[in-house]
Design an enzyme around this catalytic site. Sequence first.
Site, PDB file in Angstrom:
ATOM      1  N   ARG A  25       9.917 -21.183   1.101  1.00  0.00           N
ATOM      2  CA  ARG A  25       9.949 -22.382   1.935  1.00  0.00           C
ATOM      3  C   ARG A  25       9.091 -23.516   1.330  1.00  0.00           C
ATOM      4  NH1 ARG A  25      11.214 -22.679   7.454  1.00  0.00           N
ATOM      5  NH2 ARG A  25      11.464 -20.420   7.497  1.00  0.00           N
ATOM      6  N   LYS A  54      10.235  -1.140   0.285  1.00  0.00           N
ATOM      7  CA  LYS A  54       9.967  -0.330   1.464  1.00  0.00           C
ATOM      8  C   LYS A  54       9.123  -1.150   2.449  1.00  0.00           C
ATOM      9  CE  LYS A  54       5.596   2.058   0.591  1.00  0.00           C
ATOM     10  NZ  LYS A  54       4.875   1.799   1.806  1.00  0.00           N
ATOM     11  N   HIS A  72       7.564   2.003  -5.386  1.00  0.00           N
ATOM     12  CA  HIS A  72       6.889   1.826  -6.678  1.00  0.00           C
ATOM     13  C   HIS A  72       6.287   3.135  -7.192  1.00  0.00           C
ATOM     14  CE1 HIS A  72       3.320   1.465  -4.105  1.00  0.00           C
ATOM     15  NE2 HIS A  72       2.662   1.926  -5.137  1.00  0.00           N
ATOM     16  N   LYS A  77       5.698   5.140 -11.472  1.00  0.00           N
ATOM     17  CA  LYS A  77       4.463   5.590 -12.139  1.00  0.00           C
ATOM     18  C   LYS A  77       4.811   6.599 -13.226  1.00  0.00           C
ATOM     19  CE  LYS A  77       1.320   5.026  -8.220  1.00  0.00           C
ATOM     20  NZ  LYS A  77       0.333   4.148  -8.814  1.00  0.00           N
ATOM     21  N   HIS A  83       6.428   7.869  -0.274  1.00  0.00           N
ATOM     22  CA  HIS A  83       5.779   8.369  -1.489  1.00  0.00           C
ATOM     23  C   HIS A  83       5.689   9.902  -1.511  1.00  0.00           C
ATOM     24  CE1 HIS A  83       4.876   4.268  -1.972  1.00  0.00           C
ATOM     25  NE2 HIS A  83       3.663   4.231  -1.477  1.00  0.00           N
ATOM     26  N   LYS A 113     -10.112   8.543  -3.726  1.00  0.00           N
ATOM     27  CA  LYS A 113      -8.707   8.184  -3.957  1.00  0.00           C
ATOM     28  C   LYS A 113      -8.148   9.166  -4.963  1.00  0.00           C
ATOM     29  CE  LYS A 113      -5.944   4.372  -5.903  1.00  0.00           C
ATOM     30  NZ  LYS A 113      -4.974   4.196  -4.828  1.00  0.00           N
TER      31      LYS A 113
END
Lengths: 382, 512
Positions: free
Chosen positions: B64, B171, B201, B205, B263, B368
Amino acid sequence: VSGERAAAVGDLEVFRGAAPIDLARVEQELRALWKQAADQVVEGGRPPVTKVSTVNLVVLAHSGEDAEEAARAAVELSARYPGRLIVVETGEGDDLITASISAHCHLGSGNRQVCSEQVNLTLRGSAANAVAQQIAPLLLPDLPRIVWVPRDPLTVPVTSDLLTLADRLIVDSHQFADAWAALDRIIAWSQVPSAAEIVDLAWIRLARWRALSAQLFDEPKARADLENLDRVEVDYLHGEEGAPEGRVEAVYYLAWLASRLGFHPAGDPVNEDGMVRSPAVDAAGRHLELVLRRRPRRGTAPGVLSRICLFARGGETRYEITRNEERNVAEIRLQVGRSCPLPSLVDLPSTGMPDLMDAALQQQDRVFRDALASAQEWRRAN
Amino acid sequence: MPDPVATINPLAEGLHREQTAEPTAVVIFGATGDLTERKLLPALYALAREMFLPARFAVVGSSRREMTDEAFRRYAHEAVTRFGRIKPEPRSWEAFAEGLSYVAGSFDDPATFEKLNGHLKRLDSERGTAGNRVFYMAVPPSVFPPLLRQLGDAKLVQRVPSPFTRVVIEKPFGHDLNSARKLNAEVQETLLEDQIYRMDHYLGKETVQNLFVFRFANSLFEPLWNHNYVDHVQITVAENLGMEGRGRFFEEAGIVRDIIQNHVLQVLSLVGMEPPGNFRANEVRDEKVKLLRAVHLMTPDEVAGKTVRAQYDAGLAGGREVPGYREEEGVVPNSQIETYAALRLEIDNWRWAGVPFYLRAGKRLAKKVTEVAVVFRPVPHLPFAEGNIRATNNALLLRIQPDEGISLRFEAKVPGQRVELQPVKMDFLYGTSFGVAPPEAYERLLLDCILGDATLFARADEVEAAWSIVNPLLDAWSSHDPPPLARYAAGSWGPEEADRLAATDGNRWRRL
């Protein structure tokens, strides 16, 4: 061994063993060096060293200067392909064999130092003529054996023993004093039974030109023009006498195109004013003219080829890739009849040695063998 | 002579990628958004820099906001400078930037698409993009269907193979099974299934792709890859971050919709699928769908015993105190949304009958890490009679991030006069064996889309099969009488209830 941490430059750390050492004790001395390196790292509070072996890389060089320069490039390469690096410097004179060892570590992911080991060998006199026998016991088992000759291979003993010991021989026809001699020698090596796969860095340098040429014919409509090619022109750069020139690349390009499209020589070439025109024909009787044209290199202009142009349908359609030397980009033009869209610009970088070697180590290329066979036909015709 | 009009270009053989990309214009809707700035523009530049894009290529940004072509080029340069794996280099940037342009307009105004159509036709003639289009929907999911209809009305998408039109959607593909079916139906009103590229995504990987290679290019493990030798499988996707400003979005999603439905189930399908006959898109996806359809669908009564949902409270993360989920911005104080979920799945097929698959994903966990652990059965008899010797099960550990690699855990004798066993690990680490930086997931997936290779994109039936697996638990959790929402401290490894879930089979979660 009196192993010690010798230098740390950037993310590279070097551990050097004592020199000279007995060739028969290389493995033992390397083990001791690794132990000392690990201990020193612990004491120094630096990231742990991890020895990784993915390849045997043998660098075969003539003078000390060549060997040093090649070893530097090989150490840089070991960040991508860690393993055992054997730098062999050969020369004339009285019989002599000396050896020294070192280890070098690159800071890798996970705060680890990824380490390779290096064995330097100096072989003089008769020992220099038996490189394969000297290095065979030093090669790590079950890993690829790559022999890299960074300078003119006519100055070092590339024997049939060495060719069969290696899995891959990497040379650069730019380094040959004579381009045609380079081609002859590479063709001869490729015909030694059970010989290593031959990789010519000149062929690797062509990859971008080949990819751009292939992309021109990705569209189904354009692909039909491959059946209607009349003439292919390849312009290569030529510098001062003795300086590297792009003739081998230009020959490779034409040989590649001819082999992919099934064309063979169909008569004597015509040579005039730096231009060679060679007639070709395919199994269906279609004719194609292949033109090699020499252009003077301006100053330090990069690269080896300056222009490729493919003409189809009686010249009505023209596919052209031109190197813009000032901007070092390729301009791509497609002309169909009178319609001629603006040229597209794509990057055309000069490929540095690490990237060339990277590609050379990965190359598994039946296409090169086909191109080499085709080049041999053209060589005979010339 | 090779047939020049055959699918394979004879000049492409032996090149870095044998199938070189055809001339293409990529149109990004949502060109000034976060995804475009952080991922898409850096990925496109990296592809150009590494010479994967065709010479006749163009990128058209659209949103926009009013912007000139030149301003869009500056915006792109800044995005690549800030977020790119490969930073702009003057010469190659110049060539890349020449193909960047911008069309401003509202996506509910037909005039925008007329303008875009004219712009693309001009690019076809000026840059030779040959009518091939990739439309990237970097916009909220609710905008996909109306945007697609506008594209269809403006004749910008056509159901023909050449010139090609491909549409990439991100997604989430729906909110539950019904909405996913509705979205698929709406998208398929305008496009053929093979024109739709559903981007997850995770599949881009390198380490996820290596699952294919590890399983199907090695003969060592495949004979063991079944219920005869595998005791159980654990798949963990743990994040140490909290909401980071995404609280409002997460309130609508929860960890099952955000991570597990896509995932985690993608990884499950790669771990459990049968070997495909080849690596073509439909053959691979057929096998993945077969595996997902073989997952036992929980009945409402089973949900409480086979799943755990939980939410994090305040705790310590990275050495500092962090708030609980309900204190995060955009989260309602009595939120019942799960930030952690653990599932025990069974796969009803010949290969996996009786092997529990434990799946867990969570926010604000201890670290993580994404890992698949294939834990093998114990030896049938241990011949070392001395003392109280026990052997730990062998395990194959596939680490997807960080420190990507593969480890094999096995028993070894501790040096000494007595027989003493100790588990040891044999490690393969990507970072040490291959010194080359892997491409970003978006680079791989964008290139695959431009090349027309949908292998690493989700197909409609795959998305629906995945929703079928999680739908029963989402229904049960949103029912009038949901199972309790467990609590866990931020920075921990999740709730005790999850430990009890694994313990019902005598197993325990791996400490990562």
